[in-house]
Design a protein around this motif. Structure first.
Motif, PDB file in Angstrom:
ATOM      1  N   LEU A 110      18.678  60.406  10.037  1.00 24.73           N
ATOM      2  CA  LEU A 110      19.759  59.481  10.342  1.00 24.73           C
ATOM      3  C   LEU A 110      19.828  59.323  11.853  1.00 24.73           C
ATOM      4  CD1 LEU A 110      22.499  60.856   7.926  1.00 24.73           C
ATOM      5  CD2 LEU A 110      21.067  58.856   7.593  1.00 24.73           C
ATOM      6  N   ASP A 111      20.331  58.185  12.322  1.00 25.86           N
ATOM      7  CA  ASP A 111      20.435  57.970  13.762  1.00 25.86           C
ATOM      8  C   ASP A 111      21.356  59.009  14.375  1.00 25.86           C
ATOM      9  OD1 ASP A 111      18.742  55.874  13.674  1.00 25.86           O
ATOM     10  OD2 ASP A 111      20.336  54.347  13.483  1.00 25.86           O
ATOM     11  N   ASN A 117      12.008  51.354  10.504  1.00 26.57           N
ATOM     12  CA  ASN A 117      12.712  51.648  11.757  1.00 26.57           C
ATOM     13  C   ASN A 117      13.431  52.995  11.717  1.00 26.57           C
ATOM     14  OD1 ASN A 117      11.873  49.143  12.775  1.00 26.57           O
ATOM     15  ND2 ASN A 117      13.679  48.103  11.913  1.00 26.57           N
ATOM     16  N   ASP A 118      12.716  54.039  11.328  1.00 26.20           N
ATOM     17  CA  ASP A 118      13.248  55.405  11.291  1.00 26.20           C
ATOM     18  C   ASP A 118      14.426  55.583  10.346  1.00 26.20           C
ATOM     19  OD1 ASP A 118      11.374  56.284  13.124  1.00 26.20           O
ATOM     20  OD2 ASP A 118      12.653  55.746  14.841  1.00 26.20           O
ATOM     21  N   SER A 119      14.527  54.730   9.346  1.00 29.91           N
ATOM     22  CA  SER A 119      15.592  54.884   8.354  1.00 29.91           C
ATOM     23  C   SER A 119      15.115  55.840   7.245  1.00 29.91           C
ATOM     24  CB  SER A 119      15.964  53.531   7.768  1.00 29.91           C
ATOM     25  OG  SER A 119      14.842  52.991   7.087  1.00 29.91           O
ATOM     26  N   PRO A 120      16.005  56.289   6.326  1.00 30.45           N
ATOM     27  CA  PRO A 120      15.575  57.161   5.230  1.00 30.45           C
ATOM     28  C   PRO A 120      14.542  56.477   4.328  1.00 30.45           C
ATOM     29  CG  PRO A 120      17.952  57.203   5.449  1.00 30.45           C
ATOM     30  CD  PRO A 120      17.472  56.102   6.342  1.00 30.45           C
ATOM     31  N   PHE A 121      13.774  57.287   3.602  1.00 28.03           N
ATOM     32  CA  PHE A 121      12.808  56.751   2.645  1.00 28.03           C
ATOM     33  C   PHE A 121      13.154  57.277   1.249  1.00 28.03           C
ATOM     34  CE2 PHE A 121      11.039  60.792   3.946  1.00 28.03           C
ATOM     35  CZ  PHE A 121      10.510  61.330   2.785  1.00 28.03           C
TER      36      PHE A 121
END
Length: 253
Positions: A29-30, A11-15
């Motif tokens: 980051l959001d 969900n578009d979070s860091p990897f």
């Protein structure tokens, strides 16, 4: 930065990405539109990375490097541009003539021009002669050394017709004597670092790569065989000669 392993984002979070140096966190980051937020808040994320302990081999190398700190045992410096230039001059100009190696002086520039420092050499010689009159043992050992230099052919007298030469290819080496603190044997030093009008012979020459053996390497090789042989060459530096077109840079009075 080559990735060894990747944990993908959700969900578009860091990897997360594993590299040679350990785990690295990347990613977006959001982004919040602050105009739509009544009360501002700040969140902080903390990441703890575990230290990667060196291998036993690395720890052993570090241990020896503490004992022999003058040079690390895995030090492999690449030759500099000047080192390569020095080696190129040495390989192209060196030859074996009548049992002696002959090599060009490794000048930084092919068109070197030196000021005539004969006056400086004369002043140093006058100061040296005063010590001769005060210390007869010093004088005697100095004469013995100079006689050997001339008789062995390490130096030759400058022809009378060339005494007045002043074309930028002349340099005089001032010299002085120092006693070995234990042997009380005189060593005559030709001062290549003596400066005149802002320059010296050393300033014009390439230093060349450091070929000194490491202490730990010498100790290890010493133990490789049952018998170790150690030798010395008489007047080693004087055994290596320079061609005639460079000899005028090594004049002395």
């Amino acid at each position: 930065m080559e990735p060894w392993d990747v944990i993908t984002s959700v969900n578009d979070s860091p990897f997360a990405m594993k590299t040679l140096l350990g785990w690295v966190i990347n990613g977006p980051l959001d982004v919040v539109n602050t105009d739509q937020v009544v009360g501002m808040f700040v969140s902080s994320n903390r990441i703890t990375a575990n230290q990667i302990f060196p291998s036993l081999e690395d720890q052993l190398c570090n241990h020896f490097n503490y004992d022999f700190s003058e040079r690390t045992i895995d030090d492999e410096n690449e030759p500099s541009k000047e080192d390569k230039q020095f080696l190129d001059i040495a390989s192209k100009s060196s030859s074996l003539v009548n049992g002696h190696y002959v090599i060009d002086l490794p000048f930084k520039s092919k068109d070197v021009q030196m000021p005539n420092n004969r006056k400086q050499a004369e002043q140093r010689l006058i100061a040296l002669s005063k010590r001769f009159t005060q210390d007869h043992d010093f004088h005697k050992q100095y004469v013995t050394f100079m006689d050997k230099v001339i008789n062995e052919g390490y130096a030759i007298r400058v022809p009378e017709k060339d005494n007045g030469q002043n074309d930028g290819s002349i340099w005089y080496l001032p010299h002085h004597g120092v006693f070995h603190p234990k042997k009380m044997k005189l060593r005559v030093v030709f001062d290549c670092a003596a400066r005149f009008k802002g320059t010296s012979l050393n300033d014009q020459l390439l230093q060349g790569p450091n070929l000194t053996n490491t202490l730990i390497g010498t100790l290890i090789r010493f133990r490789q065989e049952e018998i170790a042989i150690m030798g010395d060459i008489d007047s080693m530096f004087y055994q290596v000669r320079v061609p005639s077109h460079d000899s005028n840079f090594l004049r002395f009075l």
